[in-house]
Design an enzyme around this catalytic site. Structure first.
Site, short mmCIF file in Angstrom:
data_model
loop_
_atom_site.label_atom_id
_atom_site.label_comp_id
_atom_site.label_asym_id
_atom_site.label_seq_id
_atom_site.Cartn_x
_atom_site.Cartn_y
_atom_site.Cartn_z
N MET A 89 0.56 -4.98 -4.92
CA MET A 89 0.73 -4.01 -3.86
C MET A 89 0.42 -4.68 -2.53
O MET A 89 -0.71 -4.71 -2.09
CB MET A 89 -0.15 -2.79 -4.09
N GLY A 90 1.45 -5.31 -1.95
CA GLY A 90 1.32 -5.72 -0.57
C GLY A 90 1.17 -4.43 0.21
O GLY A 90 2.13 -3.69 0.37
N THR A 91 -0.03 -4.13 0.65
CA THR A 91 -0.45 -2.74 0.84
C THR A 91 -1.07 -2.52 2.19
O THR A 91 -1.53 -3.46 2.83
CB THR A 91 -1.49 -2.41 -0.26
N THR A 92 -1.15 -1.27 2.58
CA THR A 92 -2.04 -0.84 3.66
C THR A 92 -2.89 0.30 3.13
O THR A 92 -2.35 1.35 2.75
CB THR A 92 -1.26 -0.38 4.90
N SER B 105 -2.36 -6.14 2.87
CA SER B 105 -1.65 -7.06 3.76
C SER B 105 -1.40 -6.45 5.13
O SER B 105 -1.32 -7.17 6.13
CB SER B 105 -0.31 -7.46 3.11
#
Length: 236
Positions: free
Chosen positions: A13-16, A144
Site C-alpha cells: 500500500m503505497g499509502t497516505t 508514501s
C-alpha cells in the site's frame, strides 16, 4: 525488465494514512489504493481497521503484514477485555502493536498509526513506524504520501481543533497527497472516535478538491457503457 513480472510482487500500500487529535477525540484518515508493483490491485480498499470498539489502526506498507499484525492484536485485545471486564485503553493497543512490530522487525514491512479514545486519557494517537518504535503524537502521518504533507501540517495543524476542523483537515491532507503521490489514490475514508462512539465517513474521488494542475474529472468509457439510455448511433 518486464512490467508483468510485478504482478507476482507482494501487495503493498503505497499509502497516505493520517491520525489527528482534536478537542474531544481523534480522526483517522486514509486513501484507498492498494498496488502490486505498477498494477493497482484494489482501488477502494479500507486501510482503517477496527481493533476494539474504541481503538482503530491505519495500515501502510505491505498489506499482508499489516493485516496479520492487526488480526493478532485484535485477538489479544479481545482476550484482554474479557479478563479485565472493561475495554482496553489506546495505550495498551499501541503497545501490543509495538511489541509485535519490534519483535518481528526483520520480517515485517509495515508502518501503523493507532488511534482511539478511552475514559482514562481521552483521544490518543500513536505512531508505530517501520521497526517498531512507539511514538505518542498529537498528529501522525505515514505512508508514501506523507513526504508531501509535513510542511502542510506544520502550517495547518493547531491545538484545540473542533471535530469538524479536524475532519476537514484530514480530508484535505489526504486529497493533497493523492494529487502529488502516484502511489496514493482512490477515495478517502475517515473514522472519528470520541466518547460518543465511532463515526465512519466516505468521500468519493469526484468530491475531493482539485489541486494545482490537476485535471477536472471527465466521463470515462465505462460511464458511457453503463449509461441507462445511450444515444443511438446513426449509420450513413
Amino acid at each position: 525488465m518486464d512490467p508483468m513480472a510485478d504482478l507476482n510482487a507482494p501487495h503493498s500500500m503505497g499509502t497516505t494514512i493520517i491520525g489527528v487529535t482534536y478537542n474531544g477525540g481523534v480522526v483517522l484518515g486514509a486513501d484507498s489504493r492498494t498496488s502490486t508493483g505498477f498494477y493497482v490491485a484494489n482501488r477502494a480498499s479500507d486501510k482503517i481497521t477496527e481493533l476494539t470498539d474504541n481503538v482503530y489502526v491505519c495500515r501502510s506498507g505491505s498489506a499482508a503484514d499489516s493485516q496479520i499484525v492487526s488480526d493478532y492484536v485484535r485477538y489479544f485485545l479481545h482476550q484482554h477485555t474479557i479478563q479485565l471486564g472493561q475495554p482496553a485503553t489506546v495505550k495498551v493497543a499501541a503497545n501490543l502493536i509495538r511489541l509485535l512490530s519490534y519483535n518481528n522487525k526483520n520480517m515485517l514491512q509495515t508502518g501503523l498509526i493507532v488511534g482511539g479514545w478511552d475514559k482514562y486519557e481521552g483521544g490518543k494517537i500513536y505512531g508505530v513506524p517501520l521497526g517498531g518504535t512507539l511514538i505518542e503524537q498529537p498528529f501522525a502521518i505515514g505512508g508514501s504520501g506523507s513526504s508531501y504533507l509535513y510542511g502542510f501540517f506544520d502550517q495547518a495543524w493547531k491545538e484545540g481543533m473542533t471535530r469538524d476542523e479536524a475532519e476537514k483537515l484530514v480530508v484535505k491532507a489526504v486529497s493533497l497527497a493523492i494529487a502529488r503521490d502516484g502511489a496514493s489514490g482512490g477515495v478517502v475514508r475517515t473514522v472519528t472516535i470520541n466518547s460518543e462512539g465511532v463515526t465512519r465517513n466516505f468521500y468519493p474521488g469526484d468530491q475531493l478538491p482539485i489541486w494545482h494542475e490537476e485535471l477536472e474529472p471527465h466521463n470515462s468509457l465505462l460511464d458511457i457503457l453503463n449509461s441507462s439510455s445511450p444515444e443511438p448511433m446513426n449509420i450513413q
